[in-house]
Scaffold this motif. Structure first.
Motif, mmCIF file in Angstrom:
data_model
loop_
_atom_site.group_PDB
_atom_site.id
_atom_site.type_symbol
_atom_site.label_atom_id
_atom_site.label_comp_id
_atom_site.label_asym_id
_atom_site.label_seq_id
_atom_site.Cartn_x
_atom_site.Cartn_y
_atom_site.Cartn_z
ATOM 1 N N TYR A 163 2.434 -3.143 10.166
ATOM 2 C CA TYR A 163 2.892 -4.095 9.144
ATOM 3 C C TYR A 163 4.012 -3.532 8.270
ATOM 4 O O TYR A 163 4.956 -4.253 7.945
ATOM 5 C CB TYR A 163 1.696 -4.675 8.366
ATOM 6 N N PRO A 178 1.351 4.047 1.834
ATOM 7 C CA PRO A 178 2.178 4.613 2.905
ATOM 8 C C PRO A 178 3.571 3.976 3.012
ATOM 9 O O PRO A 178 4.544 4.660 3.337
ATOM 10 C CB PRO A 178 1.355 4.337 4.177
ATOM 11 N N SER A 232 -4.695 4.014 0.259
ATOM 12 C CA SER A 232 -4.315 2.829 -0.514
ATOM 13 C C SER A 232 -5.408 2.267 -1.386
ATOM 14 O O SER A 232 -5.237 1.203 -1.944
ATOM 15 C CB SER A 232 -3.775 1.763 0.429
ATOM 16 N N GLY A 281 -2.553 -1.016 12.187
ATOM 17 C CA GLY A 281 -1.939 -1.863 11.165
ATOM 18 C C GLY A 281 -1.194 -1.081 10.106
ATOM 19 O O GLY A 281 -0.256 -1.589 9.488
ATOM 20 N N CYS A 282 -1.608 0.191 9.909
ATOM 21 C CA CYS A 282 -0.981 1.007 8.858
ATOM 22 C C CYS A 282 0.471 1.320 9.191
ATOM 23 O O CYS A 282 1.235 1.707 8.302
ATOM 24 C CB CYS A 282 -1.747 2.305 8.660
ATOM 25 N N CYS A 291 0.820 -1.212 0.000
ATOM 26 C CA CYS A 291 0.000 0.000 0.000
ATOM 27 C C CYS A 291 0.858 1.268 0.000
ATOM 28 O O CYS A 291 2.046 1.254 0.316
ATOM 29 C CB CYS A 291 -1.012 -0.025 1.133
ATOM 30 N N THR A 312 -3.884 7.783 5.222
ATOM 31 C CA THR A 312 -4.167 6.358 4.979
ATOM 32 C C THR A 312 -5.600 6.232 4.447
ATOM 33 O O THR A 312 -6.312 7.233 4.316
ATOM 34 C CB THR A 312 -4.063 5.560 6.299
ATOM 35 N N CYS A 313 -6.014 4.992 4.215
ATOM 36 C CA CYS A 313 -7.380 4.766 3.729
ATOM 37 C C CYS A 313 -8.400 5.416 4.669
ATOM 38 O O CYS A 313 -9.331 6.091 4.227
ATOM 39 C CB CYS A 313 -7.667 3.267 3.655
HETATM 40 S S1 SF4 Z 1 -5.778 0.574 5.907
HETATM 41 FE FE1 SF4 Z 1 -5.000 1.235 3.895
HETATM 42 S S2 SF4 Z 1 -3.141 2.405 4.374
HETATM 43 FE FE2 SF4 Z 1 -3.622 1.193 6.201
HETATM 44 S S3 SF4 Z 1 -2.422 -0.699 5.987
HETATM 45 FE FE3 SF4 Z 1 -4.476 -1.097 5.112
HETATM 46 S S4 SF4 Z 1 -4.259 -0.669 2.916
HETATM 47 FE FE4 SF4 Z 1 -2.502 0.282 3.954
#
Ligand code: SF4
Length: 447
Positions: free
Chosen positions: A58, A32, A142, A54-55, A30, A112-113
């Protein structure tokens, strides 16, 4: 193969993708994470991810596994209440806490999303924060793009906010893209040989491959300084090694500050490295020295040495767009056959770049843009190859199809040292010759 045939094959693949309603084993990461890599190459900078756990968690894990380095990523920790009422409060408190705890020279705020979907006006929120240095917003949701466009957005945001005309500096800006510390060291070696001063955008050669020296510094040594980024407006030219990851920044410098620019091709293999060095020589007015001609000769010697072991082998490559198209040309130079050239990032320019390789070399190439690993696997089954090249997540395709597999790209976590070994320049070409040939020999030994 004619260019028309290559185009027809590409259109067939594009149709197949349009019918698909699920992605299986994504071939990209994604936005970021790409932006984080750009920021990790800036001295004293830190990313503050405006999103949920999680953004940040991971991407940190990915960086740790690939680069074998600790990295710091901050997070505004959006929870259920922020998803309903907005995340401004978290962001403002997060910026102040980060300044108090880490005193960074620059904070890059990555959306982020979630933060983009709830509609937080991140630029407006940051403008109201009273700090000596305003944090730089980077828009990286993303549901569009990939880690490649995230890197591109981040680099453009850095030069947009920091570049400032103060007077000519006789340097060349080099936007490196999503390469490894070993690549940047190879790049610096070539520039030192030509005796050209450069501003590397951005330089992860020490920040993501830091020496173990105690006590550990507050931020790793190295990285591009904020003063260097400001000075990019005064350079004699810019080169983006990867047009998809850095092209927008050099275009901005041309449009705003009249810095001449050259984008691509990624200097992988003989012809692309020749072109890169000619471009550096042209911009700087300095000749290409014998030292680099000898290195070129060593690469060609290495290619000839292994020719009878690898000639005519059919290769599938899955990598970021500029690396994949650069590799397509290099495997042709090696006497191999680029059968499938794929990337996880959707890009018409990538398709055009590989079509150019197909039409210039006469190879029949399946070109797949926006390719997940399932689609790559199906293509490998359909056309049959002798070697698959991709990151660690694609290694299962080599196992399943009982085919040689060579690692390239990000992330590589099931073998060590790949982040230290260049793939660009003549030296990187020699490393690739060894990597490709040994993968084929290892596979033959185990068969
Ligand atoms: S929410 Fe969006 S920006 Fe965050 S880890 Fe998932 S895909 Fe990536």
């Amino acid at each position: 193969m004619t260019q028309t045939t290559a185009k027809a094959k590409t259109e067939t693949k594009a149709k197949a993708k349009a019918k698909r309603s699920v992605t299986i084993n994504p071939g990209m990461i994604c936005q970021p994470i790409g932006a984080m890599q750009a920021v990790l190459g800036v001295h004293g900078a830190i990313s503050l991810v405006h999103g949920s756990q999680g953004c940040a968690a991971y991407p940190m894990r990915m960086f740790n596994r690939h680069f074998q380095e600790p990295v710091e990523i901050a997070l505004s920790s959006l929870g259920e209440d922020a998803a309903v009422f907005g995340g401004a409060d978290n962001l403002i408190k997060g910026v102040h806490a980060l300044v108090a705890r880490r005193q960074p020279e620059l904070i890059a705020v990555l959306t982020t999303c979630l933060s983009e979907t709830i509609g937080d006006d991140v630029d407006g929120i940051l403008r109201k924060i009273d700090l000596p240095t305003t944090p730089v917003p980077m828009h990286t949701p993303s549901y569009i793009g990939s880690h490649v466009t995230g890197y591109d957005n981040a680099l453009k945001a850095l030069v947009t906010h920091l570049a400032e005309q103060t007077g000519p500096n006789s340097k060349i800006n080099i936007a490196v893209g999503l390469l490894n510390p070993g690549d940047i060291r190879e790049l610096k070696g070539m520039l030192a040989a030509i005796r050209v001063k450069a501003i590397i955008l951005t330089d992860i050669s020490e920040t993501l491959d830091a020496p173990l020296i105690l006590p550990r510094p507050r931020f790793p040594d190295g990285g591009t300084t904020l003063a260097e980024i400001a000075d990019t407006a005064n350079s004699i030219g810019s080169i983006a090694l990867c047009k998809h990851a850095g092209g927008s920044a050099v275009k901005y410098l041309t449009g705003k500050h009249k810095v001449p620019m050259i984008t691509g091709a990624c200097p992988i293999g003989v012809a692309n490295t020749d072109r890169f060095l000619e471009n550096v020589s042209h911009l700087s007015g300095r000749p290409i020295p014998d030292e680099l001609r000898k290195e070129r000769g060593r690469l060609i010697d290495a290619m000839i040495d292994v020719h009878f072991k690898i000639a005519q082998k059919r290769v599938a490559i899955h990598a970021d767009p500029d690396v994949a198209s650069g590799m397509a040309r290099f495997v042709h130079e090696l006497g191999m056959m680029p059968a499938i050239i794929a990337t996880g990032t959707e890009s018409k320019e990538f398709v055009a770049d590989v079509q150019a390789v197909a039409s210039q070399t006469g190879h029949e190439i399946d070109i797949i843009s926006g390719c997940d690993l399932y689609e790559l696997h199906e293509a490998v089954k359909a056309v049959g190859v002798d070697l698959v090249m991709g990151n660690s997540q694609a290694a299962y395709i080599g196992d399943d199809e009982k085919t040689a597999f060579a690692r390239i790209g990000f992330p590589v976590y099931d073998r060590v040292g790949y982040q230290r070994r260049a793939i660009i320049g003549y030296g990187g070409g020699i490393n690739l010759v060894d990597r490709i040939t040994n993968a084929i020999l290892d596979h033959a030994d185990s068969a």
